[in-house]
Design a protein around this motif. Sequence first.
Motif, PDB file in Angstrom:
ATOM      1  N   GLU A   1      10.144   7.946  11.012  1.00 16.47           N
ATOM      2  CA  GLU A   1      10.904   9.107  10.542  1.00 16.47           C
ATOM      3  C   GLU A   1      11.112   9.008   9.031  1.00 16.47           C
ATOM      4  O   GLU A   1      11.296   7.925   8.484  1.00 16.47           O
ATOM      5  N   ILE A   2      11.096  10.157   8.369  1.00 11.99           N
ATOM      6  CA  ILE A   2      11.302  10.187   6.919  1.00 11.99           C
ATOM      7  C   ILE A   2      12.735   9.806   6.600  1.00 11.99           C
ATOM      8  O   ILE A   2      13.677  10.382   7.139  1.00 11.99           O
TER       9      ILE A   2
ATOM     10  N   ASP B   1       7.274  11.239   0.639  1.00  6.12           N
ATOM     11  CA  ASP B   1       8.238  11.027   1.714  1.00  6.12           C
ATOM     12  C   ASP B   1       8.003   9.644   2.304  1.00  6.12           C
ATOM     13  O   ASP B   1       6.905   9.355   2.781  1.00  6.12           O
ATOM     14  N   VAL B   2       9.030   8.790   2.262  1.00  7.06           N
ATOM     15  CA  VAL B   2       8.881   7.409   2.723  1.00  7.06           C
ATOM     16  C   VAL B   2       9.450   7.270   4.123  1.00  7.06           C
ATOM     17  O   VAL B   2      10.565   7.704   4.411  1.00  7.06           O
ATOM     18  N   GLU B   3       8.666   6.643   4.998  1.00  9.62           N
ATOM     19  CA  GLU B   3       9.033   6.511   6.405  1.00  9.62           C
ATOM     20  C   GLU B   3       9.772   5.208   6.681  1.00  9.62           C
ATOM     21  O   GLU B   3       9.574   4.208   5.992  1.00  9.62           O
TER      22      GLU B   3
ATOM     23  N   ARG C   1       3.351  11.562   2.846  1.00 11.40           N
ATOM     24  CA  ARG C   1       4.104  10.451   3.416  1.00 11.40           C
ATOM     25  C   ARG C   1       3.645   9.133   2.801  1.00 11.40           C
ATOM     26  O   ARG C   1       2.497   8.998   2.371  1.00 11.40           O
ATOM     27  N   SER C   2       4.546   8.158   2.806  1.00 15.18           N
ATOM     28  CA  SER C   2       4.231   6.872   2.196  1.00 15.18           C
ATOM     29  C   SER C   2       3.040   6.210   2.866  1.00 15.18           C
ATOM     30  O   SER C   2       2.192   5.610   2.189  1.00 15.18           O
TER      31      SER C   2
ATOM     32  N   VAL D   1      12.733  -1.256   2.034  1.00 20.16           N
ATOM     33  CA  VAL D   1      12.416  -1.602   0.654  1.00 20.16           C
ATOM     34  C   VAL D   1      11.536  -0.541   0.011  1.00 20.16           C
ATOM     35  O   VAL D   1      10.889   0.262   0.688  1.00 20.16           O
ATOM     36  N   MET D   2      11.515  -0.560  -1.324  1.00 20.48           N
ATOM     37  CA  MET D   2      10.600   0.318  -2.052  1.00 20.48           C
ATOM     38  C   MET D   2       9.174  -0.138  -1.772  1.00 20.48           C
ATOM     39  O   MET D   2       8.798  -1.253  -2.108  1.00 20.48           O
ATOM     40  N   PRO D   3       8.359   0.729  -1.115  1.00 16.75           N
ATOM     41  CA  PRO D   3       6.998   0.320  -0.747  1.00 16.75           C
ATOM     42  C   PRO D   3       6.029   0.441  -1.917  1.00 16.75           C
ATOM     43  O   PRO D   3       6.310   1.081  -2.926  1.00 16.75           O
TER      44      PRO D   3
END
Length: 389
Positions: free
Chosen positions: A33-34, A46-48, A300-301, A5-7
């Motif tokens: 992992e991205i 970058d969302v993990e 990163r997120s 999901v969109m964090p």
Amino acid sequence: MANFVMPTLGADMIEGTLVQWKKREGDPVAKGEIIAEVDTEKAAIDVESHATGTIERLLTKPGDKVPVGTVMAVIHEDGQPATAPAPVQAVAPPAAAAPSASRAEIVPAAPSQVGRLRISPAARKLATERSLDPTGLQGTGPDGAITLEDVERASAITQIAKPAIVADRQARMRQTIAAAMARSKREIPHYYLSTTIDMGRTVTWLKEANETRPVTERLLYGVLLIKAVALALRRVPELNAVWKEGAAVRSEGIHIGTAISLRQGGLVAPALHNADRLSLSDLMKNFQDLVKRARAGSLRSSEMSDPTITVTSLGEQGVETVFGVIYPPQVALVGFGKLLERPWVMNGQVVPRPVIMASLSADHRVSDGHRGGIFLAEIDRLLQEPHTL
């Protein structure tokens, strides 16, 4: 199945724009992992992935504005039976603005492209030089292969739109910061404390320690301040918390949000994870890496969502004292001013000493001045014993 999901990547964030997928349908993915790049009001993040398995479905496409909590992809977790994916929330259509145009060539790969990426060596080399992810480019060569011309076209579009992207992001960043700070002052009953800390022992120890280190591994005194804050939180753990649903929730990990000014304007405060458990060398290395990636737009997120307290310093700007505004949902912020030489009484004599002003902005619903005073005193004590940091 696991829903990606969109964090939430910051206070008052309500949506993010998908820049590109880092994975394609059918690709394996490991936890941490991205998997995607998302554009927020402050930066491209970058969302993990929070699961290990295989990308089963990509449900949004680059350019889509995606509300927080919306399912963007479905991951088939390792060892789990296949099941029907959860219902997907509606996603707003992409805006026809310059930032969207810059990603016109960056689209998710079609299912038929799953497998080895088809790209010429020259195109791959150019994509690397231009910082473009080839897995997100649309190929026009035989069987969808990515050609040199495809990379050139995507790069040209990005360069044309870059000034508009930066200007738009700056405007949105200021709006987001304004909203978060207004919310903070409206909802959080702040109290403020400050103390002057003798940095003589710290400065002397740091000079001697750096003389034994290679130039590339020398420490900045700011890293010692961060470590002192992290260790002091062990004694006053209620300051290492976030406010959720009407109550303070203490964090098991001490993740120091470090305020970093961006070259194009504005600032971000990503987390230095588990700062209390890192050696000074590792903390320095992680800090330098965080600053570099923050200014390059490659955070990163987890670094944006995990801070449990923020440390800010305006000493480089000549500011002597900082009384900051707490960044919700955190419940405290520590500020440090400029390192100054001031008259100081030692053994009945007035002598010049390097000193620094440390301040605490804290949420009165969670702590009080007595506990805040203990916290600042602990930071002072730790800085008098720099070899223990």
